[in-house]
Design an enzyme around this catalytic site. Structure first.
Site, mmCIF file in Angstrom:
data_model
loop_
_atom_site.group_PDB
_atom_site.id
_atom_site.type_symbol
_atom_site.label_atom_id
_atom_site.label_comp_id
_atom_site.label_asym_id
_atom_site.label_seq_id
_atom_site.Cartn_x
_atom_site.Cartn_y
_atom_site.Cartn_z
ATOM 1 N N ILE A 27 1.516 2.997 6.672
ATOM 2 C CA ILE A 27 0.758 3.937 7.511
ATOM 3 C C ILE A 27 0.232 3.219 8.743
ATOM 4 O O ILE A 27 -0.098 3.847 9.734
ATOM 5 C CB ILE A 27 -0.416 4.631 6.760
ATOM 6 C CG1 ILE A 27 -1.460 3.629 6.281
ATOM 7 C CG2 ILE A 27 0.107 5.490 5.624
ATOM 8 C CD1 ILE A 27 -2.806 4.265 6.026
ATOM 9 N N ASP A 28 0.164 1.881 8.696
ATOM 10 C CA ASP A 28 -0.344 1.121 9.851
ATOM 11 C C ASP A 28 0.636 1.198 11.027
ATOM 12 O O ASP A 28 0.262 0.972 12.170
ATOM 13 C CB ASP A 28 -0.554 -0.351 9.477
ATOM 14 C CG ASP A 28 -1.695 -0.550 8.496
ATOM 15 O OD1 ASP A 28 -2.173 0.451 7.939
ATOM 16 O OD2 ASP A 28 -2.105 -1.704 8.274
ATOM 17 N N ARG B 167 -23.650 7.542 13.090
ATOM 18 C CA ARG B 167 -23.335 7.392 11.661
ATOM 19 C C ARG B 167 -21.942 6.793 11.484
ATOM 20 O O ARG B 167 -21.048 7.041 12.284
ATOM 21 C CB ARG B 167 -23.361 8.743 10.952
ATOM 22 C CG ARG B 167 -24.692 9.451 10.974
ATOM 23 C CD ARG B 167 -25.682 8.798 10.020
ATOM 24 N NE ARG B 167 -27.043 9.184 10.390
ATOM 25 C CZ ARG B 167 -27.724 10.178 9.850
ATOM 26 N NH1 ARG B 167 -27.169 10.897 8.914
ATOM 27 N NH2 ARG B 167 -28.946 10.448 10.247
ATOM 28 N N GLY C 68 0.833 -1.210 0.000
ATOM 29 C CA GLY C 68 0.000 0.000 0.000
ATOM 30 C C GLY C 68 0.862 1.253 0.000
ATOM 31 O O GLY C 68 1.923 1.275 0.620
ATOM 32 N N ARG D 37 -3.668 7.903 3.565
ATOM 33 C CA ARG D 37 -2.598 7.390 2.706
ATOM 34 C C ARG D 37 -2.245 8.367 1.602
ATOM 35 O O ARG D 37 -1.174 8.271 0.993
ATOM 36 C CB ARG D 37 -3.052 6.058 2.085
ATOM 37 C CG ARG D 37 -2.347 4.879 2.679
ATOM 38 C CD ARG D 37 -2.961 3.569 2.335
ATOM 39 N NE ARG D 37 -2.953 3.215 0.941
ATOM 40 C CZ ARG D 37 -3.266 1.996 0.502
ATOM 41 N NH1 ARG D 37 -3.586 1.046 1.366
ATOM 42 N NH2 ARG D 37 -3.285 1.726 -0.766
ATOM 43 N N ARG E 287 -24.611 13.979 17.142
ATOM 44 C CA ARG E 287 -24.482 12.583 16.712
ATOM 45 C C ARG E 287 -23.226 11.911 17.251
ATOM 46 O O ARG E 287 -22.280 12.574 17.635
ATOM 47 C CB ARG E 287 -24.373 12.528 15.185
ATOM 48 C CG ARG E 287 -25.688 12.579 14.502
ATOM 49 C CD ARG E 287 -25.499 12.510 12.991
ATOM 50 N NE ARG E 287 -26.765 12.849 12.376
ATOM 51 C CZ ARG E 287 -26.900 13.410 11.190
ATOM 52 N NH1 ARG E 287 -25.846 13.686 10.461
ATOM 53 N NH2 ARG E 287 -28.099 13.689 10.715
#
Ligand code: F6P
Length: 411
Positions: free
Chosen positions: A138-139, A298, A19, A307, A186
């Site tokens: 990015i993880d 939501r 990725g 990313r 919300r």
């Protein structure tokens, strides 16, 4: 007398796999610039390992400017595995070897995560190709052994190029979402990439969120009940009657129907390293919150937002410091290694002397340290916040006090 550069006549090739992140071009540029100074001719292998198959897909980076600020990877990427996999049983190592020879590539630098660098290490051990790894995800879940001390506690943390820019984006995403959540009172369940680890999800706390869910914590039936209680309480006590709940895409969530804790797949089709695509757990969690707590909730996917886009200043300097360390590895001919940060550093400390190296074949998943997440309250701890503050600075979100005096009719 003109002195010949040490690596004159040699060729170094760079590839990026897996990725993308906002810091790959910066990594490529940094490695390229330093390799040029050492005298190497520098090639780029396009689309990861795929660029070494068939006739090869190689470009010359030696005499062209390279824009490392621009996000993603100009060399493009793929999840091609040179070794046999379930998806592709063919052994493509002979093709890779043939092309390395045909293009006269002497050293390979592989920018990637566990999969890309694991394959490179295997090639080094099996075929003797000189390789140097370069971390990317990015993880942020590679075992970079980056030490972090906080209030007398120590842990091995992780700082991978790509994570700093992505974490900043997640903090900004949460900050923005906050105004909409508040306007409608919300709960927003905000899904964040992170297949096995919650490093990136925690960046939501720098946008004002508190309760979060991470893949490391299986959401069993009992935990789910505690989570709903925590959500109800936090919502009730929030002066704006709103909440942002960052959740990792890899959260395992108890399914009432099957009685099991499952991840939610966007597609079960596996790539050549055996990974299926995750995505959608935010929808399940938001609808269960609405049904159970009768609060409007939501689902929001942050998707590829973290990313994408430009490389930030921290990532830029980080990739430069790691590339300086890569030079050291090249000079010592210490192949099969990867440069990493030795300790959690602030921007000004990103220097080669704070970098070390690790075995690039042993970088598999590093979960979030237990000291970083309080699983009784579902919140990231002060130690995590200290870690993140080194990288993206202090949280910048604002709060709007809506405590206006109420006006009563004059009857
Ligand atoms: O690079 C890792 C990652 O960011 C994971 O968090 C995510 O599961 C994966 O990429 C998705 O990548 P793609 O959609 O490009 O296959």
């Amino acid at each position: 007398m003109k002195q010949e550069k040490l690596f004159a006549g040699k060729t170094l090739a760079i590839l990026s796999g897996g990725g993308d992140t906002p810091a790959i071009n910066s990594s490529i540029e940094s490695v390229r610039n330093r390799a040029l100074m050492l005298g190497f001719k520098v090639y780029g292998i396009r689309t990861g390992w795929k660029g070494l198959l068939g006739d090869g897909d190689i470009v010359d980076l030696t005499n062209r400017p390279y824009n490392g600020l621009y996000g993603g990877t100009a060399l493009r990427s793929s999840r091609t595995n040179p070794f046999p996999s379930k998806k592709n049983p063919e052994d493509r190592v002979p093709q890779v070897m043939k092309n390395l020879k045909r293009y006269k590539i002497d050293v390979l630098v592989t920018i990637g995560g566990d999969d890309t660098n694991g394959a490179a290490k295997r090639l080094y051990e099996q075929e003797g190709i000189p390789v140097i790894g370069f971390p990317k995800t990015i993880d942020n879940d590679l075992r970079t052994l980056t030490m972090h001390s906080f209030n007398g506690k120590e842990t091995d943390a992780v700082i991978c190029p790509g994570f700093p820019s992505a974490a900043k984006s997640i903090a900004e995403f949460a900050t923005r979402l906050k105004t909409t959540a508040e306007s409608h009172q919300r709960i927003m369940v905000m899904e964040v990439m992170g297949r096995d680890a919650g490093w990136l999800t925690g960046a939501g706390t720098f946008g004002g969120s508190t309760i979060s869910l991470i893949p490391e914590l299986e959401m069993t039936k009992e935990r789910k009940e505690r989570f709903f209680d925590a959500v109800a309480d936090t919502y009730k006590n929030n002066q704006n009657k709103s909440l942002i709940i960052p959740v990792s895409e890899g959260v395992r969530w108890y399914n009432e129907k099957t009685g099991t804790c499952d991840v939610v797949y966007a597609s079960t089709e596996q790539d050549e390293y055996g990974h299926a695509r995750l995505g959608g757990v935010c929808g399940t969690i938001a609808s269960e919150i609405s049904a159970k707590l009768k609060i409007d909730a939501r689902a929001q996917m942050t998707g590829y937002y973290p990313r994408s886009g430009m490389c930030n200043a921290y990532d830029r300097r980080l990739t430069q410091a790691l590339a300086d360390k890569a030079v050291d590895l090249l000079l010592r001919e210490e192949y099969g290694q990867m440069p990493v940060l030795k300790k959690v550093c602030s921007y000004g400390e990103l220097e080669e002397f704070n970098c070390g190296s690790i075995d690039m074949g042993k970088i598999g998943n590093r979960p979030l340290p237990t000291e970083y997440f309080d699983e009784t309250k579902f919140v990231f701890t002060d130690m995590y916040k200290d870690f993140l503050e080194h990288i993206i600075g202090k949280p910048e979100f604002e709060t709007f006090c809506t405590d206006f005096p109420k006006v009563h009719p004059i009857d």
